[in-house]
Enzyme design. Structure first.
Site, mmCIF file in Angstrom:
data_model
loop_
_atom_site.group_PDB
_atom_site.id
_atom_site.type_symbol
_atom_site.label_atom_id
_atom_site.label_comp_id
_atom_site.label_asym_id
_atom_site.label_seq_id
_atom_site.Cartn_x
_atom_site.Cartn_y
_atom_site.Cartn_z
ATOM 1 N N SER A 1 -9.908 27.221 26.233
ATOM 2 C CA SER A 1 -10.753 28.635 26.668
ATOM 3 C C SER A 1 -10.398 28.513 28.332
ATOM 4 O O SER A 1 -10.262 27.815 28.809
ATOM 5 C CB SER A 1 -12.040 28.399 26.482
ATOM 6 O OG SER A 1 -12.817 29.509 27.315
ATOM 7 N N TYR B 1 -19.492 24.408 27.971
ATOM 8 C CA TYR B 1 -18.510 24.597 27.131
ATOM 9 C C TYR B 1 -17.142 24.336 27.870
ATOM 10 O O TYR B 1 -16.404 23.780 27.273
ATOM 11 C CB TYR B 1 -18.659 26.070 26.674
ATOM 12 C CG TYR B 1 -17.618 26.760 25.929
ATOM 13 C CD1 TYR B 1 -17.764 26.472 24.440
ATOM 14 C CD2 TYR B 1 -16.473 27.525 26.283
ATOM 15 C CE1 TYR B 1 -16.641 26.712 23.687
ATOM 16 C CE2 TYR B 1 -15.601 27.985 25.304
ATOM 17 C CZ TYR B 1 -15.575 27.846 24.092
ATOM 18 O OH TYR B 1 -14.849 28.175 23.278
ATOM 19 N N LYS C 1 -14.042 21.752 26.809
ATOM 20 C CA LYS C 1 -12.837 22.008 26.615
ATOM 21 C C LYS C 1 -11.775 21.542 27.464
ATOM 22 O O LYS C 1 -10.684 21.090 27.096
ATOM 23 C CB LYS C 1 -12.726 23.671 26.763
ATOM 24 C CG LYS C 1 -13.261 24.386 25.566
ATOM 25 C CD LYS C 1 -12.665 24.155 24.273
ATOM 26 C CE LYS C 1 -13.178 25.255 23.235
ATOM 27 N NZ LYS C 1 -12.799 25.001 21.826
#
Lengths: 328, 328
Positions: A125, A150, A154
């Site tokens: 992402s 998050y 990633k």
């Protein structure tokens, strides 16, 4: 070829499965087996003549990755994980699902034996990047300073994937997806949800909330493009990719005002009038830390393609999700 | 204050312990308890009037981090881990020791309860960076593309430490150590061993092998400086540090020829004459991929100090390891 898709019950997972079934193959090889796994039961794809294994399981649980790898899938799409909002509110679940899931998968591949060496396409992402950003766009080699858990997870996955690829345990490629728009279905827990909502709800005759200023600039790609990136990543040879395997994907960089203008052009002012402005301090603060624009020279050179205009992104949604029909 | 040191039996761990005992405190607070842990038994420090807990354990094992955190150390120096050569030859051990050890420690802190909020100083490494490098020096915000598993693990740890600091679970700071020179003890087979060897062995009356051209440029800091970095990092307030908590440490950037010139100045040509040139293609190739120079503006502004001259690095070795005596 045997293809494994994790997170197969998710939006991208289902669209990817349908596309693979329609194409009949990937990376120049016919597909004779699909293993679809997710924490909720994946659906058996319609029209697939090969064998399908449906596995409802959590990749973060002990032994699951080994089971999935036992059938030696030559191509793996690793899409499983929790979304940004959930990873931020539930730290334990985020690290478990996003980081441990990937680690288990990589370890299962490493320890599989018999020269097993799959291709692994990982959906990373743009959240791996954190503000402040260069105005000209974030290049692939911009430093990794995620501002969310998050994005951190990633980025950690990207690093291990690159290490395992360098060590020739597998052929990895990480594709950093921009915001997927228009995301079909109900709103999810992602803070970015409104980018889709302000298009999706009005086209369906419903009101949508816009929680940020319409000067907010962001980069989008359609679900159809996201699936295209995955398919293209699977085709890329290691030689062509080189040692830097994590890539910013292309997208359409527009302001919210430009999104709304595109909606007006395509569906008329009545539809666009269903957008209601309700500023939300929390969402504004989160979005202010997000990247606006990317330097995608490398991924474009490697053949990745997104839409050119936001109008096309809306058209893809109308074609793929609404059967061509708008509620006026 | 209660201070926990992981990797306490290692070279830096022992020197740090001795310095803390000598100083009697850190970050402006008196130390009344030391917990020293390592996979080999740490030694009880001489001259410490407070309580010492010695724990021989592997942080990567289940439950160990919780035990270490049970005494709520306010300051943690996390030095434990396997070195680069071992992390490269034993992938499983490297991820376990360097990554899982850190994750266990962070999880134990997160789940400790009662508003526990320690300061954690983590020894990262310049190995988080990979060639090609900017000639003017690698800044803190250079992208993370480690070319070793060790560098990958350190970069993953940095990311999680930054995330946990951002979430206010603890106050983290990661210090990226340059090559430590002169490393005391016996010569080893590490590719970087010669940087210390060409100083250490001649000063001890022994011959040393130089396997690379003397035009090779590298950045060094003494063990004493490394301990100084750790002590200074413990003193840095969160406010002063800001959100980017992983920092390149300063060092002395010299060529091998300049190292040898410094040795001549300090110990004379006879001692420097004990360096024997034996080019080694493999070592030359490995060293060619290493960083030469760092942009350390930020860490210097934050008050981190290394030696200014390589001569000082040699003097530190003679003072701290040789009791002031050189074998002529």
């Amino acid at each position: 070829m045997h293809v494994l898709i994790t997170g197969a019950a998710g939006m991208i997972g289902r669209k990817l499965t349908a596309r693979l079934v329609k194409d009949g193959g990937a990376a120049g090889k016919a597909i004779d087996k699909l293993t679809l796994t997710d924490i909720v039961a994946p659906e058996k794809p319609a029209g697939f003549s090969g064998r399908t294994d449906l596995v409802t399981a959590d990749l973060a649980d002990e032994g699951i990755a080994q089971k999935l790898i036992a059938g030696r899938p030559e191509l793996i799409f690793h899409l499983a994980g929790v979304v940004s909002g959930e990873a931020e509110t539930n730290l334990e679940k985020g690290y478990r699902s996003n980081l441990d899931g990937m680690r288990n998968l990589l370890e299962a591949i490493r320890t599989a034996g018999d020269s097993y060496h799959p291709k692994l396409v990982f959906t990373s992402s743009i959240a791996v990047f954190g503000a402040p950003f260069p105005p000209a766009g974030i290049p692939d080699d911009f430093h990794l300073t995620p501002l969310t858990s998050y994005g951190t997870q990633k980025a950690m996955c990207e690093l291990q994937l690159a290490d395992f690829s360098r060590r020739n345990i597998l052929d990895g490629v990480g594709i950093r997806l921009p915001t997927i728009c228009v995301r079909p279905g109900k709103p999810n827990k992602a803070a970015s949800g409104f980018f889709s909502g302000i298009i999706r709800e009005p086209l369906a005759g419903m009101e949508a909330i816009l929680p940020v200023a319409d000067t907010v600039r962001h980069t989008h790609a359609s679900p159809r493009s996201a699936v295209g990136f995955l398919i293209h990543a699977a085709e890329l040879s290691r030689e062509k990719l080189g040692p830097r395997i994590n890539l910013n994907m292309p997208g359409v960089c527009v302001t919210v005002a430009e999104q709304i203008e595109a909606l007006k052009r395509i569906a008329g002012p009545k539809v666009a009038g269903r957008i209601k402005r309700e500023p939300d301090e929390l969402i504004m603060r989160i979005v202010a830390g997000w990247s606006e624009r990317f330097d995608v020279k490398r991924s474009v050179e490697l053949g990745f393609r997104a839409e050119s205009l936001f109008d096309d992104i809306i058209r893809v949604h109308i074609e793929d999700e609404l059967g061509g029909k708008i509620v006026n």
